[in-house]
Motif scaffolding. Structure first.
Motif, PDB file in Angstrom:
ATOM      1  N   GLU A 151     -28.391  99.582  -9.184  1.00 59.78           N
ATOM      2  CA  GLU A 151     -29.808  99.863  -8.968  1.00 59.78           C
ATOM      3  C   GLU A 151     -30.673  98.611  -9.113  1.00 59.78           C
ATOM      4  OE1 GLU A 151     -27.739 101.631 -10.645  1.00 59.78           O
ATOM      5  OE2 GLU A 151     -27.818 103.677  -9.864  1.00 59.78           O
ATOM      6  N   ALA A 152     -30.116  97.560  -9.717  1.00 58.49           N
ATOM      7  CA  ALA A 152     -30.874  96.320  -9.874  1.00 58.49           C
ATOM      8  C   ALA A 152     -30.862  95.482  -8.596  1.00 58.49           C
ATOM      9  CB  ALA A 152     -30.313  95.501 -11.036  1.00 58.49           C
ATOM     10  N   PHE A 153     -30.087  95.917  -7.577  1.00 57.41           N
ATOM     11  CA  PHE A 153     -30.032  95.188  -6.320  1.00 57.41           C
ATOM     12  C   PHE A 153     -30.732  95.981  -5.223  1.00 57.41           C
ATOM     13  CE2 PHE A 153     -26.458  93.648  -8.809  1.00 57.41           C
ATOM     14  CZ  PHE A 153     -26.572  92.284  -8.657  1.00 57.41           C
ATOM     15  N   ASP A 154     -31.232  95.257  -4.223  1.00 63.79           N
ATOM     16  CA  ASP A 154     -31.965  95.896  -3.141  1.00 63.79           C
ATOM     17  C   ASP A 154     -31.106  96.219  -1.931  1.00 63.79           C
ATOM     18  OD1 ASP A 154     -34.356  96.042  -4.453  1.00 63.79           O
ATOM     19  OD2 ASP A 154     -35.138  94.158  -3.661  1.00 63.79           O
ATOM     20  N   SER A 155     -30.110  95.371  -1.647  1.00 61.81           N
ATOM     21  CA  SER A 155     -29.348  95.598  -0.416  1.00 61.81           C
ATOM     22  C   SER A 155     -28.001  94.887  -0.466  1.00 61.81           C
ATOM     23  CB  SER A 155     -30.132  95.099   0.805  1.00 61.81           C
ATOM     24  OG  SER A 155     -30.359  93.696   0.716  1.00 61.81           O
ATOM     25  N   GLY A 174     -26.183  99.764   3.319  1.00 66.68           N
ATOM     26  CA  GLY A 174     -26.634 100.535   2.165  1.00 66.68           C
ATOM     27  C   GLY A 174     -25.745 100.286   0.948  1.00 66.68           C
ATOM     28  N   LEU A 175     -26.319 100.440  -0.236  1.00 69.68           N
ATOM     29  CA  LEU A 175     -25.555 100.233  -1.465  1.00 69.68           C
ATOM     30  C   LEU A 175     -24.509 101.312  -1.687  1.00 69.68           C
ATOM     31  CD1 LEU A 175     -28.390  99.058  -3.892  1.00 69.68           C
ATOM     32  CD2 LEU A 175     -26.605  97.656  -2.831  1.00 69.68           C
ATOM     33  N   LYS A 202     -28.202  91.344  -2.545  1.00 69.72           N
ATOM     34  CA  LYS A 202     -29.508  90.706  -2.718  1.00 69.72           C
ATOM     35  C   LYS A 202     -30.251  91.381  -3.860  1.00 69.72           C
ATOM     36  CE  LYS A 202     -32.010  89.366   0.807  1.00 69.72           C
ATOM     37  NZ  LYS A 202     -32.895  89.389   1.998  1.00 69.72           N
ATOM     38  N   ASP A 203     -30.701  90.566  -4.845  1.00 71.01           N
ATOM     39  CA  ASP A 203     -31.448  91.135  -5.963  1.00 71.01           C
ATOM     40  C   ASP A 203     -32.937  91.158  -5.630  1.00 71.01           C
ATOM     41  OD1 ASP A 203     -32.492  88.581  -6.455  1.00 71.01           O
ATOM     42  OD2 ASP A 203     -31.021  88.135  -8.027  1.00 71.01           O
ATOM     43  N   ARG A 204     -33.726  91.622  -6.574  1.00 66.07           N
ATOM     44  CA  ARG A 204     -35.152  91.833  -6.299  1.00 66.07           C
ATOM     45  C   ARG A 204     -35.940  90.545  -6.201  1.00 66.07           C
ATOM     46  NH1 ARG A 204     -35.432  97.177 -10.228  1.00 66.07           N
ATOM     47  NH2 ARG A 204     -34.178  98.468  -8.820  1.00 66.07           N
ATOM     48  N   SER A 247     -32.574  86.599  -4.156  1.00 60.00           N
ATOM     49  CA  SER A 247     -31.344  85.810  -4.234  1.00 60.00           C
ATOM     50  C   SER A 247     -30.137  86.684  -3.882  1.00 60.00           C
ATOM     51  CB  SER A 247     -31.160  85.233  -5.640  1.00 60.00           C
ATOM     52  OG  SER A 247     -32.224  84.370  -5.967  1.00 60.00           O
ATOM     53  N   VAL A 248     -29.187  86.110  -3.146  1.00 62.34           N
ATOM     54  CA  VAL A 248     -27.957  86.809  -2.803  1.00 62.34           C
ATOM     55  C   VAL A 248     -26.855  86.334  -3.740  1.00 62.34           C
ATOM     56  CG1 VAL A 248     -26.212  87.239  -1.036  1.00 62.34           C
ATOM     57  CG2 VAL A 248     -28.630  87.092  -0.395  1.00 62.34           C
ATOM     58  N   ARG A 249     -26.238  87.256  -4.462  1.00 64.91           N
ATOM     59  CA  ARG A 249     -25.181  86.934  -5.422  1.00 64.91           C
ATOM     60  C   ARG A 249     -23.876  87.554  -4.962  1.00 64.91           C
ATOM     61  NH1 ARG A 249     -28.125  89.100 -10.562  1.00 64.91           N
ATOM     62  NH2 ARG A 249     -26.075  88.820 -11.515  1.00 64.91           N
TER      63      ARG A 249
END
Length: 296
Positions: free
Chosen positions: A161-165, A204-205, A241-243, A246-248
Motif C-alpha cells: 500500500e506504500a507504493f503507487d504502481s 496494477g499492484l 514506484k513509491d509516492r 522513485s522506482v525501487r
C-alpha cells in the motif's frame, strides 16, 4: 537487502512487550552498538554448519547504527579457480573459512517504541542473512537476562500500500557455460525478459500480490511458455514506484514464501557505496514504518 522487524519481550512472556528505548535501561541503539563493539575483530562461529563472522567497529548515524562484517562458510575442503582462465589458484582447507563483506543497519528513527528495523545486505558466499541473530541473542542474555529478542522478516506484500504502481517486470535466467557459447558466458551473465507498460498505463499492484502468493503459475501470469522460468536459476524482479516518484527494484525469487529482497546491484555489478546503502535502507525503513505505523 532483506529487512527484519526487531522486537523484545520479557523472557517466558511473549506478549509482555519490552520497548526498544528501554531494554533494562538501555536503548536498542546503545545495545546494538555495544554488541558490535564488544565483538569487533573476533572471529566467531555464528551458527551450526560452519558459519562464521567477524564484526568491524560500528558507526552511529542519526537514528541508526551501521556495521560491516565478514561472514562466510568453513569446514569444507575447497579448490579456488580463476573463472576466466579456468586455472586453479589455491586450495582451502577444512580449517579455513572463505569470507565476504556485508553491511547491516539497525534503524529506529521512524518506528516508535515497539520495534526497530534491521536491514541486512545479502551476498552470495556469505553465511546467510540471519548470521547476526545468534551472537546478538547471546550478548543480550549476558546484559539483560530477563529479555529476549525476536527477528521477524518483513514480507513486502505487507507494505504494498506504500507504493503507487508497478512500473516494470523483469524475468532473469542466469546462464552457465554450456547454456551458450562458452566464450561469452561469465559469472553473473543472464538472459533477461522485460515487460513494460504504455505511457500512463502502469500495471496494477494486484499483479504483484498474485506473484507473491504463488497461487497462480508464474508462466500463466506472465504469458511465457516453455522452460524459461522452470529453473532454480530464474528470478522475477519488479520495479515499484513509491509516492515520492522513485522506482525501487525488488527480487521475488523462485520461492514466494521467502523474504523479499530489494535489489542493490545486479549480479556481476559492483556493490553500492556505503552512502547509497544507507540511503536505500532509510527508504526501506520509511516504507515499512508507513505501513506498520509508529507503534507506541
Amino acid at each position: 537487502m532483506v529487512a527484519y522487524k526487531v522486537k523484545f519481550n520479557r523472557r517466558g512472556h511473549p506478549d509482555d512487550l519490552v520497548y526498544v528505548d528501554d531494554v533494562q535501561g538501555m536503548s536498542v541503539g546503545d545495545l546494538f552498538f555495544n554488541f558490535c563493539t564488544n565483538d569487533a575483530g573476533r572471529l566467531q562461529e555464528a551458527a551450526e554448519g560452519g558459519r562464521y563472522l567477524s564484526l568491524s567497529e560500528p558507526q552511529r548515524i542519526e537514528g541508526a547504527v551501521t556495521v560491516k562484517l565478514l561472514s562466510g562458510l568453513g569446514g569444507e575442503a575447497r579448490q579456488v579457480f580463476d573463472i576466466e582462465s579456468s586455472e586453479k589458484r589455491f586450495d582451502i582447507a577444512e580449517s579455513d573459512a572463505s569470507m565476504v563483506t556485508i553491511r547491516c543497519m539497525l534503524s529506529w528513527r521512524r518506528t516508535g517504541r515497539s520495534y526497530a528495523i534491521l536491514c541486512v545486505e545479502h551476498a552470495s558466499g556469505a553465511a546467510g542473512d540471519t548470521v547476526l541473530f545468534r551472537p546478538f541473542r547471546s550478548y543480550l542474555k549476558s546484559v539483560a537476562p530477563d529479555v529476549v529478542v525476536g527477528f521477524e522478516p518483513v514480507i513486502e506484500a505487507e507494505a504494498l500500500e506504500a507504493f503507487d504502481s508497478l512500473e516494470e517486470i523483469e524475468i532473469k535466467r542466469y546462464v552457465e557455460q554450456g547454456d551458450m557459447a562458452d566464450g561469452i558466458t561469465r559469472e553473473g551473465d543472464y538472459i533477461s525478459y522485460k515487460l513494460g507498460h504504455r505511457r500512463g498505463r502502469p500495471f496494477g499492484l494486484d499483479f504483484v500480490r498474485e506473484l507473491l502468493t504463488g497461487k497462480t503459475d508464474r508462466s500463466v501470469l506472465l504469458g511465457i511458455e516453455g522452460t524459461f522460468l522452470d529453473s532454480d536459476r530464474s528470478v522475477v524482479c519488479v520495479g515499484l514506484k513509491d509516492r515520492s516518484g522513485s522506482v525501487r527494484k525488488f527480487e521475488l525469487g523462485a520461492d514466494f514464501g521467502m523474504k523479499v529482497r530489494e535489489v542493490l546491484n545486479d549480479a556481476g555489478r559492483p556493490p553500492v557505496s556505503d552512502g547509497e546503502f544507507v540511503r536505500v535502507c532509510e527508504d526501506r525503513c520509511a516504507t515499512i514504518a508507513e505501513k506498520a505505523g509508529r507503534m507506541i
